[in-house]
Design a protein around this motif. Sequence first.
Motif, PDB file in Angstrom:
ATOM      1  N   TRP A  97       1.812   5.894  -0.916  1.00 35.59           N
ATOM      2  CA  TRP A  97       2.197   4.534  -1.199  1.00 35.59           C
ATOM      3  C   TRP A  97       0.954   3.746  -1.415  1.00 35.59           C
ATOM      4  O   TRP A  97       0.726   2.950  -2.290  1.00 35.59           O
ATOM      5  N   LYS A 117       9.577   5.753   8.362  1.00 35.24           N
ATOM      6  CA  LYS A 117      10.046   6.882   9.119  1.00 35.24           C
ATOM      7  C   LYS A 117       8.908   7.692   9.598  1.00 35.24           C
ATOM      8  O   LYS A 117       8.180   8.034   8.829  1.00 35.24           O
ATOM      9  N   MET A 146       6.839   8.009   6.301  1.00 33.91           N
ATOM     10  CA  MET A 146       7.570   7.907   5.103  1.00 33.91           C
ATOM     11  C   MET A 146       7.887   6.477   4.868  1.00 33.91           C
ATOM     12  O   MET A 146       8.244   5.772   6.043  1.00 33.91           O
ATOM     13  N   ILE A 150      14.980  11.774   3.462  1.00 31.98           N
ATOM     14  CA  ILE A 150      14.295  10.448   3.734  1.00 31.98           C
ATOM     15  C   ILE A 150      13.739  10.119   2.213  1.00 31.98           C
ATOM     16  O   ILE A 150      13.125  10.762   1.852  1.00 31.98           O
ATOM     17  N   GLU A 151      14.576   9.070   1.727  1.00 31.99           N
ATOM     18  CA  GLU A 151      14.192   8.551   0.426  1.00 31.99           C
ATOM     19  C   GLU A 151      12.705   7.896   0.666  1.00 31.99           C
ATOM     20  O   GLU A 151      12.359   7.133   1.616  1.00 31.99           O
ATOM     21  N   GLY A 152      11.729   8.183  -0.404  1.00 32.62           N
ATOM     22  CA  GLY A 152      10.655   7.399  -0.407  1.00 32.62           C
ATOM     23  C   GLY A 152       9.577   8.459  -0.509  1.00 32.62           C
ATOM     24  O   GLY A 152       9.717   9.438  -1.081  1.00 32.62           O
ATOM     25  N   GLN A 153       8.281   7.868   0.030  1.00 30.49           N
ATOM     26  CA  GLN A 153       7.175   8.729  -0.042  1.00 30.49           C
ATOM     27  C   GLN A 153       6.224   8.405   0.925  1.00 30.49           C
ATOM     28  O   GLN A 153       6.753   7.630   1.989  1.00 30.49           O
ATOM     29  N   GLN A 179      10.639   0.257   4.638  1.00 30.16           N
ATOM     30  CA  GLN A 179      11.108   0.776   5.902  1.00 30.16           C
ATOM     31  C   GLN A 179      10.345   2.035   6.228  1.00 30.16           C
ATOM     32  O   GLN A 179      10.257   2.953   5.176  1.00 30.16           O
ATOM     33  N   ASN A 190       9.988   3.598   2.163  1.00 33.64           N
ATOM     34  CA  ASN A 190      10.904   3.713   0.971  1.00 33.64           C
ATOM     35  C   ASN A 190      10.765   2.237   0.340  1.00 33.64           C
ATOM     36  O   ASN A 190       9.792   1.474   0.615  1.00 33.64           O
ATOM     37  N   ALA A 191      11.415   1.896  -0.720  1.00 33.57           N
ATOM     38  CA  ALA A 191      11.311   1.054  -1.289  1.00 33.57           C
ATOM     39  C   ALA A 191      11.318  -0.622  -0.935  1.00 33.57           C
ATOM     40  O   ALA A 191      11.077  -1.504  -1.097  1.00 33.57           O
TER      41      ALA A 191
END
Length: 575
Positions: free
Chosen positions: A359, A410, A402, A351-354, A408, A404-405
């Motif tokens: 955040w 997860k 999580m 999963i892309e992101g943090q 979105q 993302n940019a």
Amino acid sequence: MQKQLAVRIGQCTDSGQKSMNQDFHGAGLPENYLLQQKGVVCAIADGISSSNVSHIASETAVSSFINDYFSTPESWSVKTSAERVITATNSWLFAQTQQSQGRFDKDRGYVCTLSTLVLKHDQAHLFHIGDARIYRIQGQQIEQLTTDHRISLSSQESYLSRALGVGQKVEVDYLKLQLYPEDIFLLMTDGVYEYLNQGEILAALSADQDLNQVAKCLLQKALANGSTDNLTLQILQVDALPSQAGEYFDPQYKDLPMAPALQSGDLFEDYVVKKVLHQNHRSCLYLAQDAHSQQPLVIKVPATDLQQQPNAMEQFYLEEWVAKRIQNDYVMRAYPQRSAKHYLYQTFEYIEGQSLKAWLKQQNQTVEVAKIIDIVEQVAKALNAFHRLEMLHQDIRPENIMINAASQIKLIDFGSTSVKGIAEFQPEHADLALGTLAYMAPEYFLAKPAGSCSDQYSLAVLTYYLLTQQLPYGTEVAKCTTKKQLKKLHYYPMSQYRADIPAWFEAAVQKALHSEAAQRYSALSEFIYDLKHPNPRFLKQQKIALIEKNPVLFWRNLSLVLILLIIGHLLLRYF
């Protein structure tokens, strides 16, 4: 050696003196994993003599129940699985009735009775509609477990008060019983039980012979005693109950060795390790690449010390088990494997992101309410996917989400998930509270049953925290072990931290945070709707008293008023 549920089944049916047999029966006796997950099933149905298609209804009811029950999600409880299947079968039979001559005369439609018995782990589950019967024999005592849904008009005339295929909806009697070794269950249609007495039944069962032969002998006895109807009998005897559920509920994990320590560039199974993403005392996460598809993925390996902690290992196994069964855009998925595992590890989508916690720390200014609502709504959609499968996530917090940019989300980390279907064969873990204390609903601390409203409470705490970076009741909830203590909880309004929080929005969050589960929203969708739209009921509520809204300001103002009154009194006295 761990024992499994062991039963023997005998069954027999006969048209008797009639030309057509409108009864139908069936049994499902799976092995190993499916036996543990779903149990043993027996079902019996009896058509009505006035219909020339009721034999189709009987066969459909039994066949559908057995086949479809074993096809229901493994996460569902027996009760949910059986009732969903029965409801669907009734709908189909009723639709056929409405398209046939039975439309104007239900006695000529696709109508039948249905009585089913499901044995799972150490429990018996009975589902009953109509006038077939289920009995249990313990020792030399025969107990009727079902109630006949039949109304007698006279000694010669009666009719079914409840049956499949008669209406759009059907009421099902449900009963759950504790199982004991050597329990014997009998499922009979009226063509059998009306023509046998207890002595004849017990005598036949005492004979040392195959249960199929016993069933056949009893049918012959009922015929000899004057039965004029179709006859069907099922006998199910419990020979052994399963031992305490083991730590492995999925056989693929048993006996696998621990994965070795991995380094960047290692080829592990079918994956190329890229780097370590995260490591703690419980597990290590690696970013890897599928050697075949070149797709990124995450490999999760348990810490070596976890092997000595059965409960912790079960949480580890559970995470992938859940991820494989939930297919939702807002929930982390398991990464599909090409071949059998040779080590103990799990694979998940990358999963892309943090994390939402990271955040939130990066935000240079207060996050807009609309932005938080969007995030919370996505989390609610993820939770709904859990609840549809009778799962509770139980650990909703910023670290487990999580983003993302594109904002979105997860939902991740399923190690604390409660699964109804698993709890039925692992009852010792059914009520374990495994979440994070600050986000857990009060019912966990009162040892009360948790439900979807418990996840709703955690989501409301998350909403409150994202807006204020505070907790609605501080840290006091975890200290409450009685209802009396709960009633003393003090809610800190969000408006004392942020002036842009509308009163109706505050009221919606406070409702979802109610200390009593029954007072929260009945569905997550209602909570989200009230976050996005002013609820007229909240708008009509009286304004929050200052002492509730901002107690510090209230006492400060009151003190100021008292000081002014004292000064005024002194001035009047001396001047």
